[in-house]
Design an enzyme around this catalytic site. Structure first.
Site, PDB file in Angstrom:
ATOM      1  N   SER A 266      43.186  38.851  43.573  1.00 53.06           N
ATOM      2  CA  SER A 266      43.304  37.764  44.546  1.00 53.06           C
ATOM      3  C   SER A 266      42.619  36.507  44.023  1.00 53.06           C
ATOM      4  O   SER A 266      41.893  36.546  43.021  1.00 53.06           O
ATOM      5  CB  SER A 266      42.657  38.166  45.877  1.00 53.06           C
ATOM      6  OG  SER A 266      41.242  38.262  45.717  1.00 53.06           O
ATOM      7  N   LYS A 267      42.851  35.403  44.715  1.00 48.65           N
ATOM      8  CA  LYS A 267      42.193  34.145  44.356  1.00 48.65           C
ATOM      9  C   LYS A 267      40.676  34.305  44.441  1.00 48.65           C
ATOM     10  O   LYS A 267      39.936  33.772  43.625  1.00 48.65           O
ATOM     11  CB  LYS A 267      42.647  33.029  45.299  1.00 48.65           C
ATOM     12  CG  LYS A 267      41.956  31.686  45.027  1.00 48.65           C
ATOM     13  CD  LYS A 267      42.386  30.623  46.009  1.00 48.65           C
ATOM     14  CE  LYS A 267      41.605  29.335  45.791  1.00 48.65           C
ATOM     15  NZ  LYS A 267      40.164  29.472  46.046  1.00 48.65           N
TER      16      LYS A 267
END
Length: 507
Positions: A266-267
């Protein structure tokens, strides 16, 4: 492979920056298409108007261009199967949504979001799960329970409605996934998905996806494993629309996992680990989400990295050009299990591709920084410098740190090296060295080394001790490539000047 022409699509939604998981999906589609002489199509799936983000579509196109994956058909490129943006295909979807209702595979539903939320809340209170499906549809407000007149009255009055798919009972749905093999589902576990909404006169993903894939003659659907649960609905839609004979083959790719722990990348993992998860920079309200391009990665390194996340060539080869990947790629060698992302491996790939580049190409890239620092230097000189230090860096941005001394005299000296190397008879010897070097008529590495060696021998000093002090004077520390080559390249006058400065400034 069948004789059918390979046509694949990458179909992102313009809802923000393109995650590298999506880029990997695009890459596998591209490699598969090019391997089999097929077409790579970019389709923009913007049916969810509430999530549309300005600039996202341009970002997707720019990312594909930077990564070297030319699109054969798309919004920008055109083609014979357009439009390639779902919001421009409204009338097409309505036709097929109506067809499903007419043939008994779909029905109108008038239940409001508030009513459905209340049913979910009640089910939760009863420790159950509410689903709009074959077990509950007969007790809800839809064209299966209402008279035809009442359905017409509600629609004429402008009451919002949706079309849901009427999932049949106890039907086995099988598919031979190109990655996962034979997969079987039973419709008893499936709900009646919404296919079309009157509110925005747009289909949901499921209907638009099937209609577009059929009309665009898509031969293979290669996408992330998160879409695997949608396969039975999609197959049933092909069956309901009588398109089973031309239904594409499915391949569901494994997740890209976070570097440590469970779950997909994920970011937040990128923010925490200090590495990008997007191909290009993306402007946020509170800053910038880093992209691989702006972080100094070469596109071919990113492609190489992503290709080996979930696929292997069956050999020990790790470094590939795009052409080599196209030749080697096989969907059958895609793994079922998730692929763990390794930020250090990403840097390694960049370093390997950097080393493989011609010195002249790297010199051209490095010249930008040199000019910013006020140095106008001959490209041949820069090329030679880069060739000497490129194996010591991961990024072009790290070159300056490794070779600044070729362009600027040191203004400070590493105290650890000073303490270890600048002692005893060394300072006095270094004070005499300029006069020795002044006598040299031929300023070449071998001649410089011979002159210094002869003087060291005459003074009965240790060769290593003196050479380390000489390096300290020229570069400011104990690092760098061949010392005599450095001296030759910066020139006689500059070498002598740096020795004198070291003698004068090192305490």
């Amino acid at each position: 492979m069948t004789t059918r022409k390979v046509r694949v699509r990458f179909a992102p939604s313009p809802t923000g920056p393109l995650h590298i998981g999506g880029v990997r999906t695009a890459l596998f589609n591209y490699l598969f298409a090019k391997k089999h002489g097929g077409d790579f199509i970019l389709r923009i799936e913007d049916t969810d108007s509430t999530r549309f983000v300005e600039g996202a579509e341009e970002y997707i196109n720019e990312s594909m261009e930077w990564l070297g994956m030319p699109i054969d058909e798309g919004v920008k490129q055109g083609g014979n199967y357009g439009p390639y943006k779902q919001s421009e295909r409204r009338e097409i979807y309505k036709k097929y949504a109506d067809q499903l209702v007419e043939t008994g595979w779909g029905y109108y539903a008038f239940d409001t979001p508030e009513e459905l939320d209340a049913l979910r809340a009640q089910a939760e209170a009863d420790k159950k799960t509410f689903a709009y499906d074959m077990h509950t549809r007969q007790g809800l407000k839809n064209s299966l329970t209402l008279s035809a007149d009442e359905v017409k009255q509600r629609m004429d009055a402008g009451e919002p409605w949706v079309i849901r798919f009427k999932m049949p009972e106890d039907t086995e749905v099988k598919t031979n996934d190109l990655v996962r093999g034979s997969v079987t589902f039973n419709t008893n576990t499936l709900d009646d998905k919404v296919l079309y909404k009157s509110a925005d006169q747009l289909p949901t993903y499921h209907l638009a996806n099937i209609v577009d894939d059929h009309l665009m003659d898509i031969s293979h659907v290669i996408r992330g494993e998160e879409w695997l649960p949608s396969v039975p609905l999609h197959i049933m839609l092909y069956r309901a629309l009588k398109w089973e004979d031309t239904m594409p083959q499915f391949a569901h790719l494994p997740l890209i996992l976070k570097p440590t722990g469970k779950g997909k990348l994920s970011k937040r993992d990128g923010d925490k680990g200090g590495f990008p998860v997007f191909p290009l920079n993306w402007q946020l309200e509170d800053g910038i989400a880093a992209g691989y391009r702006e972080s100094g990665y070469f596109p071919e390194a990113v492609v190489n990295l992503l290709a080996l996340l979930g696929w292997n060539p069956g050999t020990d080869q790790e470094l590939f050009s795009m052409d080599e990947l196209i030749q080697a790629f096989s969907i059958e060698r895609v793994n079922k299990s998730g692929a763990r992302f390794d930020p250090d491996k990403a840097k390694w790939f960049n370093q390997q591709h950097l080393v493989r580049k011609a010195d002249d190409e790297l010199a051209g890239l490095f010249q930008t920084e040199l000019k910013e620092r006020g140095h106008e230097v001959d490209t041949a000189f820069v090329s030679k410098v880069v060739g000497m230090v490129k194996e010591r860096v991961n990024f072009v941005s790290e070159l300056w740190e490794q070779c600044a001394f070729f362009f600027e005299a040191p203004t400070e000296y590493d105290p650890k090296v000073v303490k270890k190397r600048w002692k005893g008879d060394v300072p006095a010897f270094m004070g005499e060295l300029p006069a020795v070097l002044e006598q040299l008529e031929e300023w070449q590495a071998d001649a410089i080394k011979s002159a210094i060696s002869a003087h060291i021998e005459a003074k009965e000093l240790g060769f290593g001790l003196v050479m380390n002090a000489f390096r300290l004077a020229l570069v400011g520390g104990g690092f760098g490539p061949d010392l005599m080559t450095i001296a030759e390249m910066i020139g006689k006058e500059e070498t002598i000047q740096r020795i004198k400065a070291a003698v004068a400034n090192i305490q």
